[in-house]
Enzyme design. Structure first.
Site, PDB file in Angstrom:
ATOM      1  CG  ASP A  69      10.784  -5.567   6.908  1.00 59.16           C
ATOM      2  OD1 ASP A  69      11.094  -5.797   8.235  1.00 59.16           O
ATOM      3  OD2 ASP A  69      11.878  -5.342   6.163  1.00 59.16           O
ATOM      4  CD  GLU A 128      14.151 -10.329   2.548  1.00 60.60           C
ATOM      5  OE1 GLU A 128      14.606 -10.131   1.377  1.00 60.60           O
ATOM      6  OE2 GLU A 128      14.508 -10.008   3.787  1.00 60.60           O
TER       7      GLU A 128
END
Length: 376
Positions: A69, A128
């Site tokens: 990520d 997120e």
């Protein structure tokens, strides 16, 4: 050779929130293009702020994927580091700068020679906030590059440097955001019989919903229902018309998550009916499914790391936090694991700062595992 520490520090200074990782993507592409120059077995695609790097195998039988990520958090950094965030109100407080650096280091090693099997390095945006993995999958970003097996890691502050932890079942729970709004009738505090108090109904709901976990969930499996926001009223002598609740559901399996979601909605609707008022229930899980490791692949990975010098393998219990890699693992068999960074501050803390010696350890461990998988 890639300078891992400098790369991490460069990335740490430019944190960006999900789907706005423009500087991050540009930085990553610059490094990737330099690493892949002259490698005719490499192809690169972008999807919005994400990047896919595909290494065509010489005799491919499968595609092995490594996912990292790339987004930061809306947090004001308080580390005091000389390479602290240059973006006001943004911070890499969840270690994604480490994740990206390790992925780049592994890519560099994977490029030393053409692998037998295909390798895909995914630099995924919006972990997120928007479940970027789900968005990419649903938009067809992988195409014929979709891996047969997917792997990934997450740094963990309470594990020591050199420790790797995972299990053969669930590593992260599935999470679901809950928003509930009760709507009654406002009025003067002196005349409650002429109003319909949304605050009372919402309060009753908060107490009644506690029975969902205690009476509907198998205690061996476990689940969490928490409401952290309760907003109602503006002054002491007015009965409020509306009451708003904002919370979260967390469960170890998707079946359990769906059961709890259904029960929370049913309780809210039942309370509203009992108080003769309206209720709106919004349940948003999106791509934040449980991260369920494939048992056989997890056992293989655990055995591999257990035999590596300098690595201490830990069979760990699930974490009640969420991670959107669960969506991709619901589509592709794979494994996620924790990598120790030995920080006194938790993930998402404004002073969270991992030990940089982890970078070389992470690259060595992961690249050796990917080399094994690519050669099978």
């Amino acid at each position: 050779m890639l300078d891992l520490i400098q790369t991490r520090r460069d990335l740490h200074q430019i944190p960006e929130i999900g789907l706005e990782e423009f500087k991050t993507q540009a930085y990553l592409l610059d490094v990737i293009e330099k690493l892949t120059t002259g490698k005719d077995f490499v192809q690169i695609r972008t999807w919005r702020t994400g990047i896919l790097v595909y290494l065509q195998g010489s005799q491919p039988e499968r595609t092995i994927g490594w996912r990292t990520d790339i987004d930061g958090l809306p947090i004001v950094e308080q580390t005091g580091l000389p390479f602290a965030s240059q973006h006001q109100g943004r911070m890499h407080a969840c270690g994604h700068d480490f994740h990206m650096t390790i992925a780049l280091g592994c890519l560099e090693r994977a490029l030393e020679e053409q692998p037998k099997n295909n390798l895909l390095f995914l630099f995924q945006p919006a972990e997120e906030n928007e479940a970027g993995g789900m968005l990419m999958y649903e938009d067809g970003a992988f195409g014929d590059w979709l891996p047969n097996q997917f792997y990934g890691l997450h740094v963990r502050p309470d594990l020591k440097v050199g420790q790797i932890a995972t299990n053969t079942h669930t590593l992260f729970v599935g999470t679901c955001e809950v928003k509930i709004r009760f709507k009654g009738k406002g009025g003067h505090a002196a005349f409650p019989h002429e109003a319909n108090d949304a605050l009372v109904a919402a309060s009753y709901f908060v107490t009644q919903v506690q029975s969902v976990v205690s009476r509907n969930v198998n205690p061996i499996e476990g689940a969490v229902v928490t409401f952290g926001v309760f907003q109602a009223g503006t002054t002491n002598n007015v009965i409020t018309e509306t009451a708003f609740l904002h919370g979260t559901i967390r469960a170890l399996t998707q079946d359990m998550s769906l059961l709890v979601q259904k029960r929370v909605k049913t309780v809210a609707e039942g309370v509203a009916a009992a108080f003769d008022m309206e209720v709106e229930v919004e349940l948003k899980q999106g791509g934040y499914l449980p991260v369920e490791n494939n048992p056989a692949l997890a056992r293989e990975l655990m055995d591999f790391f257990d035999e590596k010098d300098g690595i201490e393998l830990i069979d760990i219990e699930p974490a009640m936090t969420g991670e959107d890699f669960g969506y991709l693992l619901s589509k592709v068999d794979g494994v996620m694991f924790w990598l120790g960074i030995d920080s006194p501050y938790a993930l998402h803390h404004p002073q969270m700062s991992p030990k940089e010696e982890v970078l070389a350890i992470g690259v060595a461990a992961v690249s050796s595992f990917l080399k094994k998988k690519a050669a099978e």
